[in-house]
Design an enzyme around this catalytic site. Structure first.
Site, PDB file in Angstrom:
ATOM      1  NE  ARG A   1     -37.470 -21.076  -8.977  1.00 16.87           N
ATOM      2  CZ  ARG A   1     -36.925 -22.160  -8.423  1.00 16.87           C
ATOM      3  NH1 ARG A   1     -37.628 -23.286  -8.369  1.00 16.87           N
ATOM      4  NH2 ARG A   1     -35.722 -22.134  -7.915  1.00 16.87           N
TER       5      ARG A   1
ATOM      6  N   GLY B   1     -27.857 -23.452  -7.550  1.00 13.39           N
ATOM      7  CA  GLY B   1     -26.581 -23.821  -6.924  1.00 13.39           C
ATOM      8  C   GLY B   1     -25.374 -23.182  -7.591  1.00 13.39           C
TER       9      GLY B   1
ATOM     10  CG  ASN C   1     -36.290 -20.950  -4.576  1.00 15.17           C
ATOM     11  OD1 ASN C   1     -35.956 -22.024  -4.103  1.00 15.17           O
ATOM     12  ND2 ASN C   1     -35.401 -20.055  -4.967  1.00 15.17           N
TER      13      ASN C   1
HETATM   14  P1  ADP Z   1     -35.441 -25.906  -6.850  1.00 19.44           P
HETATM   15  O1  ADP Z   1     -35.189 -25.447  -5.474  1.00 19.44           O
HETATM   16  O2  ADP Z   1     -36.814 -25.719  -7.347  1.00 19.44           O
HETATM   17  O3  ADP Z   1     -34.848 -27.210  -7.123  1.00 19.44           O
HETATM   18  P2  ADP Z   1     -33.266 -24.924  -8.314  1.00 19.44           P
HETATM   19  O4  ADP Z   1     -32.556 -23.787  -7.660  1.00 19.44           O
HETATM   20  O5  ADP Z   1     -32.629 -26.258  -8.321  1.00 19.44           O
HETATM   21  O6  ADP Z   1     -34.668 -24.883  -7.671  1.00 19.44           O
HETATM   22  O7  ADP Z   1     -33.654 -24.504  -9.765  1.00 19.44           O
HETATM   23  C1  ADP Z   1     -34.685 -25.119 -10.497  1.00 19.44           C
HETATM   24  C2  ADP Z   1     -34.417 -24.896 -11.942  1.00 19.44           C
HETATM   25  O8  ADP Z   1     -34.343 -23.535 -12.236  1.00 19.44           O
HETATM   26  C3  ADP Z   1     -33.120 -25.494 -12.384  1.00 19.44           C
HETATM   27  O9  ADP Z   1     -33.306 -25.946 -13.695  1.00 19.44           O
HETATM   28  C4  ADP Z   1     -32.163 -24.322 -12.302  1.00 19.44           C
HETATM   29  O10 ADP Z   1     -31.091 -24.516 -13.183  1.00 19.44           O
HETATM   30  C5  ADP Z   1     -33.056 -23.189 -12.706  1.00 19.44           C
HETATM   31  N1  ADP Z   1     -32.730 -21.892 -12.081  1.00 19.44           N
HETATM   32  C6  ADP Z   1     -32.956 -21.519 -10.809  1.00 19.44           C
HETATM   33  N2  ADP Z   1     -32.590 -20.256 -10.579  1.00 19.44           N
HETATM   34  C7  ADP Z   1     -32.094 -19.781 -11.745  1.00 19.44           C
HETATM   35  C8  ADP Z   1     -31.541 -18.529 -12.166  1.00 19.44           C
HETATM   36  N3  ADP Z   1     -31.415 -17.470 -11.357  1.00 19.44           N
HETATM   37  N4  ADP Z   1     -31.120 -18.426 -13.441  1.00 19.44           N
HETATM   38  C9  ADP Z   1     -31.227 -19.466 -14.266  1.00 19.44           C
HETATM   39  N5  ADP Z   1     -31.756 -20.657 -13.938  1.00 19.44           N
HETATM   40  C10 ADP Z   1     -32.179 -20.833 -12.705  1.00 19.44           C
HETATM   41  P1  ADP Z   2     -29.565 -21.147  -4.961  1.00 21.85           P
HETATM   42  O1  ADP Z   2     -30.208 -19.885  -5.400  1.00 21.85           O
HETATM   43  O2  ADP Z   2     -28.516 -21.599  -5.886  1.00 21.85           O
HETATM   44  O3  ADP Z   2     -30.565 -22.177  -4.597  1.00 21.85           O
HETATM   45  P2  ADP Z   2     -29.112 -20.791  -2.097  1.00 21.85           P
HETATM   46  O4  ADP Z   2     -28.766 -19.506  -1.445  1.00 21.85           O
HETATM   47  O5  ADP Z   2     -30.504 -21.268  -1.902  1.00 21.85           O
HETATM   48  O6  ADP Z   2     -28.765 -20.706  -3.639  1.00 21.85           O
HETATM   49  O7  ADP Z   2     -28.083 -21.900  -1.604  1.00 21.85           O
HETATM   50  C1  ADP Z   2     -28.039 -23.185  -2.188  1.00 21.85           C
HETATM   51  C2  ADP Z   2     -27.315 -24.136  -1.246  1.00 21.85           C
HETATM   52  O8  ADP Z   2     -25.987 -23.678  -0.968  1.00 21.85           O
HETATM   53  C3  ADP Z   2     -27.954 -24.288   0.118  1.00 21.85           C
HETATM   54  O9  ADP Z   2     -28.972 -25.245   0.128  1.00 21.85           O
HETATM   55  C4  ADP Z   2     -26.757 -24.706   0.961  1.00 21.85           C
HETATM   56  O10 ADP Z   2     -26.485 -26.078   0.824  1.00 21.85           O
HETATM   57  C5  ADP Z   2     -25.631 -23.913   0.370  1.00 21.85           C
HETATM   58  N1  ADP Z   2     -25.471 -22.630   1.091  1.00 21.85           N
HETATM   59  C6  ADP Z   2     -25.934 -21.432   0.724  1.00 21.85           C
HETATM   60  N2  ADP Z   2     -25.602 -20.469   1.614  1.00 21.85           N
HETATM   61  C7  ADP Z   2     -24.914 -21.077   2.598  1.00 21.85           C
HETATM   62  C8  ADP Z   2     -24.279 -20.639   3.818  1.00 21.85           C
HETATM   63  N3  ADP Z   2     -24.308 -19.367   4.193  1.00 21.85           N
HETATM   64  N4  ADP Z   2     -23.648 -21.573   4.575  1.00 21.85           N
HETATM   65  C9  ADP Z   2     -23.611 -22.865   4.199  1.00 21.85           C
HETATM   66  N5  ADP Z   2     -24.172 -23.333   3.075  1.00 21.85           N
HETATM   67  C10 ADP Z   2     -24.819 -22.468   2.269  1.00 21.85           C
HETATM   68 MG    MG Z   3     -31.961 -22.019  -3.121  1.00 24.01          MG
END
Ligand code: ADP
Ligand code: ADP
Ligand code: MG
Length: 460
Positions: free
Chosen positions: A295, A165, A293
């Protein structure tokens, strides 16, 4: 068959992986930083090796130290968990070249999905829609303005290497776009060591729906249905469930379509092992690919509960080269599961992390209740890592039973000494819109701003 596996992670996911290994009769090696010496995963593993000081850049992210630990203990494989090095293709390559199996996708599959911009392009090629946006990364503010003009505000500026996020900004006009472009870039550089950003249309009132996939080394890929993770705060998931109430009631035909789209993307990347394809769905039933993702995910247990499939055990078996035991037709979704991420944060204080010593700890039990955690009475939560201290997962015959059970289980959960999100999540279980299954990613902000419901004071 693997005889010994090293777990390159900490916290609840390290415990989860060690448990799966024990059930498969595989010996385990834990690694830990100096502040994690008393952590549960260290106590549960057969062997444990300290890999450095608290900062993850000096310990859990040190490929050289992890490989040395793996060689000293003579393991067959490494499980990276989530976060840390789990999506680092260089780490997967180093493992492969040292003859240590990496329990995750092949480095080739990881490279095919190396960052979010590359993944967007791959999804488009596989015939799956992505939010309108830039082709690849945006290199200067002039190009950013051109893209925004074309797709229309509001837009999101997102780090290609972002995760958890972090590394994204919304812009509603040219001024906030230029400002957001520069802050997003420097933030991305600082957090992820990669300043690349791209732009995509901000989808209004979005639902986060993701598909769990599994692939074997023979090129077969199946999906295990969806999870709805729309209960988020600052783009970070707080509560997840399967099946999704949106797909159950409003858009019944979407489930099959999104599942097939996820498999098409995974096939295009020649994906192996477990992964998740994330989508965003709008109120009209349009769905857009977000990211893969590469993993195991935090919220994998809700899928395990409704499919009856142990995903971590499956990951290990797939990494050993075993074929998928299930075909798509074998996957059956039964009942309803919900997960609450229990974070050591203060919901009354802007969700500030609340590290420290857990004084009293009592976890809920009974029918349909599962707790995945590394926490225990007397455990000190270090301030160094993320604030999630465990996950409470419940299963019910249907969604209503699952919500009632979650409410009951949260009520039973007693943690003193640190602040937690338990009371906040309990209040959500009692919210009429959540109970009706009518919510989007705006839910938490509306819930907090609405002040219609008092947060339930913790019993501490
Ligand atoms: P999930 O969808 O599995 O909940 P999250 O995006 O919330 O994945 O990330 C899971 C864990 O991995 C969290 O502890 C988050 O802070 C860490 N994490 C995810 N992507 C990255 C990244 N690109 N760099 C560092 N930490 C990451
Ligand atoms: P992360 O790698 O941090 O998980 P994501 O691309 O999966 O990033 O986005 C995380 C969250 O941010 C989504 O679940 C959504 O709530 C919001 N988000 C991301 N992209 C968009 C978008 N284009 N429009 C609206 N919400 C978004
Ligand atoms: Mg995501």
């Amino acid at each position: 068959m693997f005889e010994k596996v090293l777990v390159a992670n900490r916290g609840e996911i390290a415990v989860r992986i060690i448990r799966a290994c024990k059930e498969l009769n595989i010996r385990t090696v834990a690694v830990y930083s100096e502040v994690d010496a008393n952590s549960m995963h260290v106590q549960m593993a057969d062997e444990a090796i300290c890999i450095g000081p608290a900062a993850s850049s000096d310990s859990y992210l040190r490929i050289d130290r992890l490989i040395s630990a793996a060689e000293i203990t003579d393991v067959d494989a490494i499980h990276p968990g989530y976060g840390f090095l789990s999506e680092n293709s260089h780490f997967a390559e180093v493992c492969e070249s040292c003859n240590i199996r990496f329990i995750g996708p092949s480095s080739r599959a990881m490279n095919a999905l190396s960052d979010k911009a590359v993944s967007r392009a791959l999804a488009k090629k596989a015939g799956v829609e992505t939010p309108p946006g830039s082709e690849g990364t945006v290199e200067n503010e002039k190009d950013a303005l051109v893209v925004a003009k074309k797709i229309g505000y509001p837009v999101m500026i997102k780090a290609v290497a972002g995760g958890g996020g972090r590394g994204m900004r919304i812009a509603h006009n040219d001024v906030s776009l230029v400002k957001g472009y520069h802050t997003a870039r420097s933030e991305a550089e600082k957090c992820f060591g990669n300043s690349g950003v791209y732009i995509e249309k901000f989808i209004e009132n979005p639902h986060h729906i993701e598909i769990q996939i599994l692939g074997d080394n023979k090129g077969r890929i199946i999906h295990l249905g969806e999870r709805d993770c729309s209960v988020q705060r600052r783009n970070q998931k707080l509560i997840e469930e399967s099946p999704s109430p949106l797909l159950e009631h409003k858009f019944r035909k979407l489930r099959d379509k999104i599942g097939k789209a996820a498999v098409r993307i995974a096939e295009a990347a020649r994906y192996t092992n477990a992964g998740t394809v994330e989508f965003i769905v709008d109120d009209n039933g349009n769905y857009y690919f977000l990211e893969v993702n590469k993993r195991i995910q935090v919220e994998h247990p809700v899928t395990e509960e409704v499919t009856g499939i142990d995903l971590v055990r499956y990951q290990i078996e797939l990494a050993m080269g075993e074929p998928l035991r299930h075909s798509q037709g074998d996957i059956e979704i039964k009942g309803h599961a919900i997960e609450c991420r229990i974070n050591a944060e203060d919901p009354f204080g802007d969700f500030r992390p609340s590290p420290g010593r857990i004084e009293m700890y009592y976890q809920p039990g009974g029918r349909g209740v599962r707790v995945d955690t590394h926490a225990y009475a007397g455990y000190s939560i270090p301030p160094t890592y993320d604030s999630m201290i465990g996950k409470l997962i419940v299963k019910g015959a249907d969604r209503r039973e699952a919500i009632d059970r979650m409410n009951r289980a949260l009520n039973e959960f007693m943690i003193t000494g640190v602040k937690t999100t338990i009371g906040f999540q309990q209040a959500i279980m009692q919210d009429p819109n959540f109970r009706r299954g009518v919510y989007s990613t705006n839910f938490v902000e509306q819930f907090l701003g609405g002040a219609r419901y008092e947060l339930i004071e913790e019993k501490t």
